[in-house]
Design an enzyme around this catalytic site. Structure first.
Site, PDB file in Angstrom:
ATOM      1  N   GLU A 175      17.538  97.675 -54.585  1.00 45.77           N
ATOM      2  CA  GLU A 175      17.946  96.428 -55.219  1.00 45.77           C
ATOM      3  C   GLU A 175      17.430  96.385 -56.660  1.00 45.77           C
ATOM      4  OE1 GLU A 175      18.778  93.190 -52.020  1.00 45.77           O
ATOM      5  OE2 GLU A 175      16.677  93.109 -52.569  1.00 45.77           O
TER       6      GLU A 175
ATOM      7  N   HIS B  80      10.466  93.259 -50.358  1.00 45.99           N
ATOM      8  CA  HIS B  80      11.516  92.683 -51.217  1.00 45.99           C
ATOM      9  C   HIS B  80      10.914  92.350 -52.588  1.00 45.99           C
ATOM     10  CE1 HIS B  80      14.607  90.050 -52.811  1.00 45.99           C
ATOM     11  NE2 HIS B  80      15.430  90.579 -51.907  1.00 45.99           N
TER      12      HIS B  80
HETATM   13  P1  13P Z   1      22.116  88.467 -53.999  1.00 44.24           P
HETATM   14  O1  13P Z   1      23.178  89.090 -53.109  1.00 44.24           O
HETATM   15  O2  13P Z   1      22.144  86.958 -53.965  1.00 44.24           O
HETATM   16  O3  13P Z   1      22.130  89.042 -55.371  1.00 44.24           O
HETATM   17  O4  13P Z   1      20.683  88.838 -53.347  1.00 44.24           O
HETATM   18  C1  13P Z   1      20.406  90.177 -53.101  1.00 44.24           C
HETATM   19  C2  13P Z   1      19.146  90.256 -52.346  1.00 44.24           C
HETATM   20  O5  13P Z   1      18.076  90.002 -52.872  1.00 44.24           O
HETATM   21  C3  13P Z   1      19.226  90.647 -50.924  1.00 44.24           C
HETATM   22  O6  13P Z   1      17.983  90.987 -50.423  1.00 44.24           O
END
Ligand code: 13P
Length: 254
Positions: free
Chosen positions: A168, A96
């Site tokens: 992400e 992550h």
């Molecule tokens: P948000 O949905 O709060 O933007 O977070 C995304 C995330 O980092 C999921 O791993």
């Protein structure tokens, strides 16, 4: 191949035992009739066992937010794949951006985590994403390709069915505003093509899910895109109504 879409709840370092317990009870109550979506909950380490005992007779799965690559030994503070399996995890989240940023995880560390986790029969969600600067400098694709190639180095094709790629974009996480559907679509198509190049003889490729300010208003447009096989949800996953709404909309998108 598992064609189900995936909705993955990342609670990060949030919720206490009471909050997590009541949230899981409410989610179980609301999601009894979900059949075509894989739902995964990822609480922080101390609550894995408690959440597992609540969900063990449901179809919902459990994930850690991290894992270490060694099996045992002098690695203070770390947790192995086997330990995670012991407390009911069938998934591990790896790479992550918050861990890359705050814990200085490198692609090489992430790769070792991927290799040991899949060998120990865990499913893995490998997170990749570009920073705002990389996007501004038009280095998005270069950065994603690098994270994929180094993160999945030496992964045997037979493990691909255990792997999901979480895209992400770092600059939209927690911002309340997701990336545009055009941006999501072009990066997901890029990841799909990159995976095809990396594993040319594999019929089965990892599912690719989007994360970054997913909510109940933008989910339908996001999940309708080709090569978007689900979502990774942070903030909205800690609100039962919002999270269940997202899961039900993904179920209806079939
Ligand atoms: P948000 O949905 O709060 O933007 O977070 C995304 C995330 O980092 C999921 O791993």
């Amino acid at each position: 191949m598992n064609q189900n879409k995936l909705v993955f709840a990342n609670w990060k370092m949030n919720l206490n035992l009471d909050n997590a317990t009541s949230l899981v009870r409410d989610i179980l109550d609301r999601l009894k009739n979900i059949n075509h979506v894989d739902v995964v909950l990822s609480p922080s380490f101390p609550y894995l066992s408690a959440v597992h005992s609540l969900i063990s007779s449901s179809k919902i799965s459990l994930s850690s937010q991290n894992v270490f690559w060694e099996e045992d030994g002098p690695f203070t503070g770390e947790v192995s794949s086997e330990m995670l399996r012991d407390v009911g995890c069938s998934w591990a989240m790896i790479g992550h951006s918050e861990r890359r940023q705050h814990l200085l995880e490198t692609n090489e560390m992430i790769n070792k985590k991927v290799l040991t986790s899949v060998a120990k029969d865990l499913r893995v969600i490998l997170c990749v994403g570009e920073s705002f600067d990389q996007r501004r400098q038009e280095k998005t694709y270069e950065s994603i390709a690098d994270q994929l190639q180094r993160g999945l180095r030496k992964v045997d094709e037979r493990f691909l069915k255990q792997i999901v790629i979480g895209y992400e974009p770092i600059w939209v996480i927690g911002s309340g505003k997701a990336a545009s559907v055009d941006d999501i679509s072009s990066v997901h198509n890029f990841i799909f093509n990159e995976l095809k190049l990396m594993f040319p003889s594999s019929e089965l490729l990892p599912r690719i899910v989007y994360g970054g300010s997913v909510n109940s208003s933008n989910i339908e447009d996001i999940v309708a895109l080709e090569n978007v096989n689900g979502v990774l949800v942070g903030n909205a996953s800690m609100d039962c109504d919002k999270f269940c709404d997202i899961v039900m909309k993904v179920e209806d998108s079939k």
